[in-house]
Design a protein around this motif. Structure first.
Motif, mmCIF file in Angstrom:
data_model
loop_
_atom_site.group_PDB
_atom_site.id
_atom_site.type_symbol
_atom_site.label_atom_id
_atom_site.label_comp_id
_atom_site.label_asym_id
_atom_site.label_seq_id
_atom_site.Cartn_x
_atom_site.Cartn_y
_atom_site.Cartn_z
ATOM 1 N N ARG A 248 0.818 -1.207 0.000
ATOM 2 C CA ARG A 248 0.000 0.000 0.000
ATOM 3 C C ARG A 248 0.857 1.263 0.000
ATOM 4 N NH1 ARG A 248 -3.058 -0.540 4.900
ATOM 5 N NH2 ARG A 248 -2.469 -2.686 5.021
ATOM 6 N N VAL A 249 1.951 1.234 0.722
ATOM 7 C CA VAL A 249 2.798 2.415 0.824
ATOM 8 C C VAL A 249 3.585 2.642 -0.458
ATOM 9 C CG1 VAL A 249 4.825 3.340 2.014
ATOM 10 C CG2 VAL A 249 2.969 2.329 3.314
ATOM 11 N N SER A 250 4.005 1.563 -1.101
ATOM 12 C CA SER A 250 4.920 1.705 -2.232
ATOM 13 C C SER A 250 4.242 1.867 -3.586
ATOM 14 C CB SER A 250 5.839 0.483 -2.291
ATOM 15 O OG SER A 250 5.079 -0.666 -2.616
ATOM 16 N N THR A 251 2.934 1.881 -3.632
ATOM 17 C CA THR A 251 2.297 2.046 -4.939
ATOM 18 C C THR A 251 2.514 3.462 -5.444
ATOM 19 O OG1 THR A 251 0.217 2.627 -3.912
ATOM 20 C CG2 THR A 251 0.520 0.313 -4.516
ATOM 21 N N SER A 252 2.585 3.600 -6.737
ATOM 22 C CA SER A 252 2.930 4.897 -7.322
ATOM 23 C C SER A 252 1.826 5.930 -7.107
ATOM 24 C CB SER A 252 3.220 4.739 -8.809
ATOM 25 O OG SER A 252 2.074 4.243 -9.466
ATOM 26 N N THR A 253 0.578 5.521 -7.115
ATOM 27 C CA THR A 253 -0.491 6.504 -6.956
ATOM 28 C C THR A 253 -0.497 7.093 -5.556
ATOM 29 O OG1 THR A 253 -2.040 4.734 -6.418
ATOM 30 C CG2 THR A 253 -1.988 5.492 -8.711
ATOM 31 N N SER A 254 -0.289 6.245 -4.556
ATOM 32 C CA SER A 254 -0.278 6.787 -3.200
ATOM 33 C C SER A 254 0.976 7.615 -2.952
ATOM 34 C CB SER A 254 -0.388 5.665 -2.168
ATOM 35 O OG SER A 254 0.751 4.820 -2.249
ATOM 36 N N ALA A 255 2.101 7.219 -3.552
ATOM 37 C CA ALA A 255 3.331 7.999 -3.389
ATOM 38 C C ALA A 255 3.195 9.347 -4.076
ATOM 39 C CB ALA A 255 4.521 7.229 -3.956
ATOM 40 N N LEU A 256 2.607 9.374 -5.269
ATOM 41 C CA LEU A 256 2.425 10.646 -5.962
ATOM 42 C C LEU A 256 1.432 11.538 -5.230
ATOM 43 C CD1 LEU A 256 2.367 9.565 -9.709
ATOM 44 C CD2 LEU A 256 4.110 10.902 -8.542
ATOM 45 N N ALA A 257 0.373 10.931 -4.709
ATOM 46 C CA ALA A 257 -0.617 11.718 -3.974
ATOM 47 C C ALA A 257 -0.019 12.273 -2.690
ATOM 48 C CB ALA A 257 -1.839 10.866 -3.669
ATOM 49 N N ALA A 258 0.859 11.515 -2.056
ATOM 50 C CA ALA A 258 1.480 11.978 -0.822
ATOM 51 C C ALA A 258 2.401 13.155 -1.074
ATOM 52 C CB ALA A 258 2.258 10.839 -0.169
ATOM 53 N N HIS A 259 2.968 13.237 -2.248
ATOM 54 C CA HIS A 259 3.882 14.337 -2.572
ATOM 55 C C HIS A 259 3.193 15.475 -3.303
ATOM 56 C CE1 HIS A 259 7.460 12.345 -1.171
ATOM 57 N NE2 HIS A 259 7.041 11.247 -1.740
ATOM 58 N N GLY A 260 1.896 15.497 -3.294
ATOM 59 C CA GLY A 260 1.162 16.617 -3.870
ATOM 60 C C GLY A 260 0.969 16.524 -5.368
ATOM 61 N N HIS A 261 1.304 15.404 -5.969
ATOM 62 C CA HIS A 261 1.091 15.243 -7.407
ATOM 63 C C HIS A 261 -0.282 14.629 -7.609
ATOM 64 C CE1 HIS A 261 5.257 16.120 -8.205
ATOM 65 N NE2 HIS A 261 5.608 15.252 -7.278
ATOM 66 N N SER A 262 -1.073 15.272 -8.397
ATOM 67 C CA SER A 262 -2.374 14.707 -8.713
ATOM 68 C C SER A 262 -2.549 14.736 -10.225
ATOM 69 C CB SER A 262 -3.485 15.502 -8.022
ATOM 70 O OG SER A 262 -3.505 16.823 -8.507
ATOM 71 N N SER A 263 -3.660 14.251 -10.680
ATOM 72 C CA SER A 263 -3.873 14.192 -12.127
ATOM 73 C C SER A 263 -4.209 15.562 -12.708
ATOM 74 C CB SER A 263 -5.003 13.207 -12.439
ATOM 75 O OG SER A 263 -6.194 13.644 -11.806
ATOM 76 N N ALA A 264 -4.483 16.563 -11.875
ATOM 77 C CA ALA A 264 -4.868 17.892 -12.346
ATOM 78 C C ALA A 264 -3.685 18.859 -12.342
ATOM 79 C CB ALA A 264 -5.991 18.436 -11.496
ATOM 80 N N VAL A 265 -2.496 18.357 -12.561
ATOM 81 C CA VAL A 265 -1.309 19.213 -12.579
ATOM 82 C C VAL A 265 -1.213 19.879 -13.941
ATOM 83 C CG1 VAL A 265 1.196 19.234 -12.449
ATOM 84 C CG2 VAL A 265 -0.108 17.773 -10.926
ATOM 85 N N ASP A 266 -0.962 21.197 -13.927
ATOM 86 C CA ASP A 266 -0.795 21.928 -15.181
ATOM 87 C C ASP A 266 0.606 21.680 -15.721
ATOM 88 O OD1 ASP A 266 -3.317 22.962 -15.060
ATOM 89 O OD2 ASP A 266 -2.692 24.810 -14.053
ATOM 90 N N VAL A 267 0.670 21.050 -16.862
ATOM 91 C CA VAL A 267 1.951 20.770 -17.494
ATOM 92 C C VAL A 267 2.084 21.723 -18.673
ATOM 93 C CG1 VAL A 267 3.319 19.022 -18.679
ATOM 94 C CG2 VAL A 267 1.830 18.369 -16.799
ATOM 95 N N ILE A 268 3.217 22.398 -18.759
ATOM 96 C CA ILE A 268 3.444 23.321 -19.864
ATOM 97 C C ILE A 268 3.919 22.519 -21.064
ATOM 98 C CG2 ILE A 268 4.822 25.254 -20.665
ATOM 99 C CD1 ILE A 268 4.973 26.204 -17.777
ATOM 100 N N ASP A 269 3.178 22.631 -22.123
ATOM 101 C CA ASP A 269 3.541 21.949 -23.361
ATOM 102 C C ASP A 269 4.328 22.924 -24.226
ATOM 103 O OD1 ASP A 269 3.785 20.316 -25.518
ATOM 104 O OD2 ASP A 269 1.657 20.282 -26.036
ATOM 105 N N CYS A 270 5.609 22.692 -24.362
ATOM 106 C CA CYS A 270 6.472 23.621 -25.096
ATOM 107 C C CYS A 270 6.331 23.492 -26.610
ATOM 108 C CB CYS A 270 7.922 23.414 -24.686
ATOM 109 S SG CYS A 270 8.215 23.905 -22.984
ATOM 110 N N SER A 271 5.531 22.546 -27.064
ATOM 111 C CA SER A 271 5.348 22.402 -28.506
ATOM 112 C C SER A 271 4.228 23.293 -29.037
ATOM 113 C CB SER A 271 5.044 20.943 -28.853
ATOM 114 O OG SER A 271 3.811 20.554 -28.281
ATOM 115 N N VAL A 272 3.453 23.908 -28.132
ATOM 116 C CA VAL A 272 2.397 24.818 -28.556
ATOM 117 C C VAL A 272 2.858 26.250 -28.324
ATOM 118 C CG1 VAL A 272 0.541 23.173 -28.096
ATOM 119 C CG2 VAL A 272 1.252 24.727 -26.312
ATOM 120 N N PRO A 273 2.327 27.216 -29.075
ATOM 121 C CA PRO A 273 2.742 28.610 -28.886
ATOM 122 C C PRO A 273 2.399 29.118 -27.488
ATOM 123 C CG PRO A 273 1.509 28.348 -30.925
ATOM 124 C CD PRO A 273 1.406 27.058 -30.195
#
Length: 175
Positions: free
Chosen positions: A18-43
């Protein structure tokens, strides 16, 4: 005994899974699926002095008033007022060159922080001189240094290029 050991190992393995799964580790570090990622390929829009013309305008979603102003832009610019020209400029650019070149007051904060830590260090050194360090050793008194120097001369310490080479033994004075 064997059953309790197996039970503890099973609980440890389940807890680790339970502790080592990637979803719980990402959620624990403040990473969620609603992170704004800058796409440098668009203007993108940038306020930079070395990039005078950004890829896209500053405001992309226009209000109805801004849309009518954009329609007026297609006609002769002599018909536009100064305020309308400025509003059109602000649709495309957030800052002018003068605003981008304007310095900030951050240097004041940096200088204040520098002087704060300099003052704190001075207080710390003052406190150490009063409460931490003892009196100056007696071996640093002028009388002691004079006796020590005379003893070195009498012993003829380092006669080639040291202290004894600078003493005239016949006249009993420094050369």
């Amino acid at each position: 005994m064997l059953s309790t050991r197996a039970l503890v190992r099973g609980l440890q393995a389940g807890l680790w899974r339970r502790v080592s799964t990637s979803t719980s580790a990402l959620a624990a570090h403040g990473h969620s699926s609603a992170v704004d990622v800058i796409d440098c390929s668009v203007p993108q829009y940038n306020n930079r002095l070395d990039t005078p013309l950004p890829d896209i305008p500053f405001i992309t979603n226009l209000t109805p008033e801004q849309k009518t102003l954009k329609e007026k832009e297609k006609d002769a610019w002599t018909k536009l007022t100064k305020e309308e020209k400025l509003a059109l400029y602000r649709l495309t650019f957030e800052l002018s060159y003068a605003e981008m070149k304007k310095g900030s007051d951050e240097w004041k904060t940096v200088l204040a922080g520098f002087f704060f830590f300099l003052g704190f260090t001075g207080l710390l050194v003052w406190w150490q001189r009063i409460y931490v360090y003892g009196d100056v050793p007696h071996t640093l008194s002028p009388e002691w240094v004079e006796k020590q120097t005379q003893r070195m001369i009498d012993m003829r310490v380092n006669p080639v290029d040291g202290i004894s080479s600078k003493w005239d033994y016949e006249k009993k004075q420094w050369k």
